[in-house]
Design an enzyme around this catalytic site. Structure first.
Site, PDB file in Angstrom:
ATOM      1  N   ASN A   1       0.846  -1.202   0.000  1.00 47.60           N
ATOM      2  CA  ASN A   1       0.000   0.000   0.000  1.00 47.60           C
ATOM      3  C   ASN A   1       0.876   1.245   0.000  1.00 47.60           C
ATOM      4  OD1 ASN A   1       0.567   0.764   2.846  1.00 47.60           O
ATOM      5  ND2 ASN A   1      -0.378  -1.232   3.199  1.00 47.60           N
TER       6      ASN A   1
ATOM      7  N   ALA B   1       1.567   1.069  11.715  1.00 47.12           N
ATOM      8  CA  ALA B   1       1.842   0.420  10.425  1.00 47.12           C
ATOM      9  C   ALA B   1       0.559   0.233   9.624  1.00 47.12           C
ATOM     10  CB  ALA B   1       2.495  -0.942  10.655  1.00 47.12           C
TER      11      ALA B   1
ATOM     12  N   ASP C   1      -3.807  -6.002   4.509  1.00 51.42           N
ATOM     13  CA  ASP C   1      -4.885  -6.808   5.107  1.00 51.42           C
ATOM     14  C   ASP C   1      -4.999  -8.194   4.480  1.00 51.42           C
ATOM     15  OD1 ASP C   1      -5.817  -4.993   7.032  1.00 51.42           O
ATOM     16  OD2 ASP C   1      -6.762  -3.797   5.474  1.00 51.42           O
TER      17      ASP C   1
ATOM     18  N   LYS D   1       8.555 -17.404 -10.243  1.00 52.07           N
ATOM     19  CA  LYS D   1       7.762 -16.355 -10.869  1.00 52.07           C
ATOM     20  C   LYS D   1       6.595 -16.979 -11.660  1.00 52.07           C
ATOM     21  CE  LYS D   1       8.067 -12.495 -13.981  1.00 52.07           C
ATOM     22  NZ  LYS D   1       8.753 -11.938 -15.124  1.00 52.07           N
TER      23      LYS D   1
ATOM     24  N   ILE E   1      -2.219  -7.691  13.998  1.00 50.71           N
ATOM     25  CA  ILE E   1      -1.229  -7.616  15.093  1.00 50.71           C
ATOM     26  C   ILE E   1      -1.805  -6.855  16.284  1.00 50.71           C
ATOM     27  CG2 ILE E   1       1.153  -6.975  15.659  1.00 50.71           C
ATOM     28  CD1 ILE E   1       1.567  -6.793  12.534  1.00 50.71           C
TER      29      ILE E   1
ATOM     30  N   LYS F   1     -13.301   0.859  15.493  1.00 46.81           N
ATOM     31  CA  LYS F   1     -11.979   0.210  15.654  1.00 46.81           C
ATOM     32  C   LYS F   1     -11.523   0.243  17.106  1.00 46.81           C
ATOM     33  CE  LYS F   1     -10.367   0.628  10.992  1.00 46.81           C
ATOM     34  NZ  LYS F   1      -9.783   1.415   9.966  1.00 46.81           N
TER      35      LYS F   1
ATOM     36  N   LYS G   1     -11.129  -3.419  18.448  1.00 44.88           N
ATOM     37  CA  LYS G   1      -9.734  -3.856  18.609  1.00 44.88           C
ATOM     38  C   LYS G   1      -9.240  -3.651  20.038  1.00 44.88           C
ATOM     39  CE  LYS G   1      -8.425  -3.395  13.769  1.00 44.88           C
ATOM     40  NZ  LYS G   1      -7.270  -3.497  12.892  1.00 44.88           N
TER      41      LYS G   1
HETATM   42  N1  CTP Z   1      -3.463  -3.415  12.114  1.00 44.55           N
HETATM   43  C1  CTP Z   1      -2.600  -4.426  12.529  1.00 44.55           C
HETATM   44  N2  CTP Z   1      -2.525  -5.583  11.819  1.00 44.55           N
HETATM   45  C2  CTP Z   1      -3.274  -5.766  10.716  1.00 44.55           C
HETATM   46  C3  CTP Z   1      -4.138  -4.742  10.282  1.00 44.55           C
HETATM   47  C4  CTP Z   1      -4.220  -3.558  10.995  1.00 44.55           C
HETATM   48  O1  CTP Z   1      -1.912  -4.257  13.540  1.00 44.55           O
HETATM   49  N3  CTP Z   1      -3.173  -6.920  10.054  1.00 44.55           N
HETATM   50  C5  CTP Z   1      -3.550  -2.170  12.901  1.00 44.55           C
HETATM   51  C6  CTP Z   1      -2.996  -0.956  12.193  1.00 44.55           C
HETATM   52  O2  CTP Z   1      -1.608  -0.800  12.447  1.00 44.55           O
HETATM   53  C7  CTP Z   1      -3.829   0.164  12.797  1.00 44.55           C
HETATM   54  C8  CTP Z   1      -5.168  -0.493  13.056  1.00 44.55           C
HETATM   55  O3  CTP Z   1      -4.921  -1.887  13.086  1.00 44.55           O
HETATM   56  O4  CTP Z   1      -3.317   0.578  14.031  1.00 44.55           O
HETATM   57  C9  CTP Z   1      -6.229  -0.187  12.062  1.00 44.55           C
HETATM   58  O5  CTP Z   1      -5.754  -0.493  10.792  1.00 44.55           O
HETATM   59  P1  CTP Z   1      -6.640  -0.189   9.501  1.00 44.55           P
HETATM   60  O6  CTP Z   1      -5.925  -0.709   8.298  1.00 44.55           O
HETATM   61  O7  CTP Z   1      -7.093   1.225   9.497  1.00 44.55           O
HETATM   62  O8  CTP Z   1      -7.894  -1.039   9.820  1.00 44.55           O
HETATM   63  P2  CTP Z   1      -8.273  -2.477   9.441  1.00 44.55           P
HETATM   64  O9  CTP Z   1      -8.532  -3.240  10.678  1.00 44.55           O
HETATM   65  O10 CTP Z   1      -7.279  -3.065   8.509  1.00 44.55           O
HETATM   66  O11 CTP Z   1      -9.670  -2.241   8.731  1.00 44.55           O
HETATM   67  P3  CTP Z   1     -10.000  -1.561   7.327  1.00 44.55           P
HETATM   68  O12 CTP Z   1      -8.762  -1.676   6.465  1.00 44.55           O
HETATM   69  O13 CTP Z   1     -11.130  -2.390   6.827  1.00 44.55           O
HETATM   70  O14 CTP Z   1     -10.382  -0.149   7.632  1.00 44.55           O
END
Ligand code: CTP
Length: 403
Positions: A211, A275, A279, A289, A306, A338, A342
Site C-alpha cells: 500500500n 503500520a 490486510d 515467478k 497484530i 476500531k 480492537k
Molecule cells: N493493524 C494491525 N494488523 C493488521 C491490520 C491492521 O496491527 N493486520 C492495525 C494498524 O496498524 C492500525 C489499526 O490496526 O493501528 C487499524 O488499521 P486499519 O488498516 O485502518 O484497519 P483495518 O482493521 O485493517 O480495517 P480496514 O482496512 O477495513 O479499515
C-alpha cells in the site's frame, strides 16, 4: 535541581539589557553541575563581555560564525550536536523574528537551524514589542515548529514601562530546564513499541501486494518517544527512511514477520500500531515467478491482525495500546468502531483522502479518540514531527497520571 547534573547546555545570549541576568543563570547552572557553553550574539557583546561569561562557565565563548578560528575548533554543527539542550536567554524580538523565518545570519541562528535538539526560548523585550501581533505570529510559528517558550513575566522594565515582556527569573528558567530533563528521566522507565510503514505480501519472488504508506508518521513517533526518554523499539515495514537515532529498529517485509517481531519485543508499557499492515496475502505464495500463460487466479486470505491480537492478550497487553485509523470517510464512526472492536485505549485517526495530509505527505492532522471519552482531541495541521511530539506529550501525561 538534581536533573541538571552533568547536562550539557548551550546558552545563547542575545542583545538586550536582560543579557546581564544570563550571568546569574550560568551561575545557577554551574552550581547544579551543568556543562555550559555559550554563544554571544553581536548585540549581546554590547551588554556583557566574553570575559565575564567565560569566567563563570570556565569555557571559551563563541561569538561569530565567520570567526574561522572558532569554526576550526568547534563548528556550528558540532556545537549543536554537543548540547543536550539549547537555550536562548534572553532572546530579543529581532532574534525571534529571525528564527521564525529560518534565517541563518549569524552563529546563533545557524546553530538553531542546524540543531537536532530541543530549543528553549526565554524572551525579554518591551511590553509593546512583546504584545505586537507580528511577535505573536512569530511565536506561534516557532511553537508549532517545536520551539519551547519560557514565558516572560509581568513587571517593571528597564525602559521604565510596565507590562509583560520582562525576562523570566533565572531561577524559573533553570527550573523549566530541570523539569524538561526530569520528564525525560521519568519516561526512561517506560518501554515503547511502534509499528510503522507498509508490509509486502509476496505473490511470487518478484510481485507483491502493498500500500501507499511511507512510514513517516510512525518513524516520527518513534523518534519523539526516544527523544522524550522512552526506550523505543520500531518494527518497520519497507521504507526509505533512516532509523531514528537511539531507536532499536527492526526491518521486516511481511505482516507475518511484523507480527513475530512485535511479539518477540514484548513486554512494553506502550504500543503504537501505526503500520499500514496489508490486510490480505495470497494463500499460497509461489516460489517461482508466475508465468502469464499458466496464471488463472489469486486466492487471498486475511493477514494476522497484530494490534487486535496484542490488545486482547491477557498477558501480553501493554498498559497503553494505541491504534491508527487511516480513513477516507465516516472518520468518527469508523474510528470508534476500531477503538471498541480492537480493544484499544486510543485510536489516532487521519483523513487519507485529503492529499495535503495523506500518504507520503510531510504533514498530518489527527483526531484522537479515547476509550470512555466522548469528545475527540484534535491535533491540527502540522508537520509529522510536531504531530508526533504532541502525541508523545499526551502519552507521557497519560502514563504518569495512571502510574
Ligand atoms: N493493524 C494491525 N494488523 C493488521 C491490520 C491492521 O496491527 N493486520 C492495525 C494498524 O496498524 C492500525 C489499526 O490496526 O493501528 C487499524 O488499521 P486499519 O488498516 O485502518 O484497519 P483495518 O482493521 O485493517 O480495517 P480496514 O482496512 O477495513 O479499515
Amino acid at each position: 535541581m538534581k536533573n541538571l547534573f552533568n547536562k550539557k547546555i548551550l546558552l545563547i545570549i542575545c542583545g538586550g539589557i536582560a543579557a546581564y541576568k544570563a550571568l546569574e543563570l550560568i551561575r545557577i547552572f554551574k552550581k547544579n553541575q551543568c556543562n555550559v557553553k555559550t554563544i554571544l550574539t553581536k548585540g549581546a557583546l554590547e551588554f556583557v563581555t566574553p570575559l565575564s561569561v567565560s569566567s563563570l562557565t570556565g569555557e571559551k565563548v563563541f561569538t561569530d560564525l565567520f570567526d574561522y578560528k572558532d569554526e576550526a575548533e568547534m563548528d556550528h554543527i558540532t556545537l549543536s550536536r554537543w548540547a543536550d539542550v539549547i537555550l536562548f536567554a534572553p532572546i530579543t524580538a529581532n532574534k525571534l523574528a529571525q528564527l521564525s523565518h529560518g534565517l541563518a545570519e549569524d552563529l546563533a541562528t545557524t546553530v538553531a537551524l542546524a540543531s537536532n535538539k530541543d530549543i528553549f526560548l526565554a524572551p525579554a523585550m518591551n511590553v509593546r514589542m512583546w504584545e505586537n501581533n507580528i511577535t505573536k505570529k512569530n511565536l506561534i510559528k516557532l511553537v508549532s515548529c517545536g520551539y519551547k517558550i519560557i514565558e516572560p513575566e509581568i513587571g517593571e522594565m528597564a525602559c521604565g514601562e510596565y507590562g509583560s515582556g520582562k525576562f523570566s527569573d533565572p531561577l524559573n528558567i533553570s527550573k523549566s530546564i530541570n523539569n524538561y530533563f526530569k520528564n525525560i528521566e521519568e519516561n526512561k522507565k517506560f518501554k515503547a513499541l511502534v509499528t510503522a510503514g507498509p508490509t509486502r505480501e509476496y505473490i511470487d519472488p518478484v510481485r507483491f501486494i502493498t500500500n501507499r504508506s511511507s512510514g513517516k508518521q510512525g518513524y516520527a513517533i518513534a523518534n519523539a518517544l526516544q527523544n522524550n526518554g522512552f526506550e523505543t523499539t520500531l518494527i518497520s515495514g519497507p521504507t526509505n527512511l533512516k532509523s531514528p537515532d537511539g531507536v532499536k529498529t527492526i526491518k521486516v517485509n511481511t505482516a507475518e514477520e511484523m507480527y513475530e517481531k512485535s511479539i518477540i519485543n514484548l513486554p512494553v508499557d506502550i504500543a503504537i500500531f501505526s503500520a499500514a499492515v496489508a490486510d490480505f496475502k495470497v494463500k499460497q505464495s509461489n516460489l517461482n515467478k508466475i508465468k502469464k500463460e499458466t496464471f488463472e487466479k489469486l486466492e487471498l486470505e486475511k493477514t494476522k491482525d497484530i494490534l487486535n491480537y496484542i490488545s486482547k492478550h491477557n498477558k501480553l497487553r501493554p498498559k497503553l495500546v494505541i491504534g491508527f485509523a487511516a480513513e477516507t470517510n465516516n472518520i468518527e464512526q469508523n474510528s470508534i468502531k476500531k477503538l471498541n472492536e480492537k480493544n484499544c485505549d486510543w485510536i489516532i485517526a487521519n483523513d487519507v483522502s485529503n492529499e495535503k495530509i495523506g500518504f507520503d505527505s510531510d504533514f498530518n492532522e489527527v483526531k484522537i479518540f479515547k476509550r470512555n471519552v466522548s469528545k475527540a482531541e484534535n491535533i491540527l495541521l502540522d508537520t509529522k514531527e510536531v504531530i508526533a511530539q504532541k502525541i508523545v506529550e499526551k502519552i507521557s501525561d497519560e502514563l504518569k497520571a495512571n502510574a
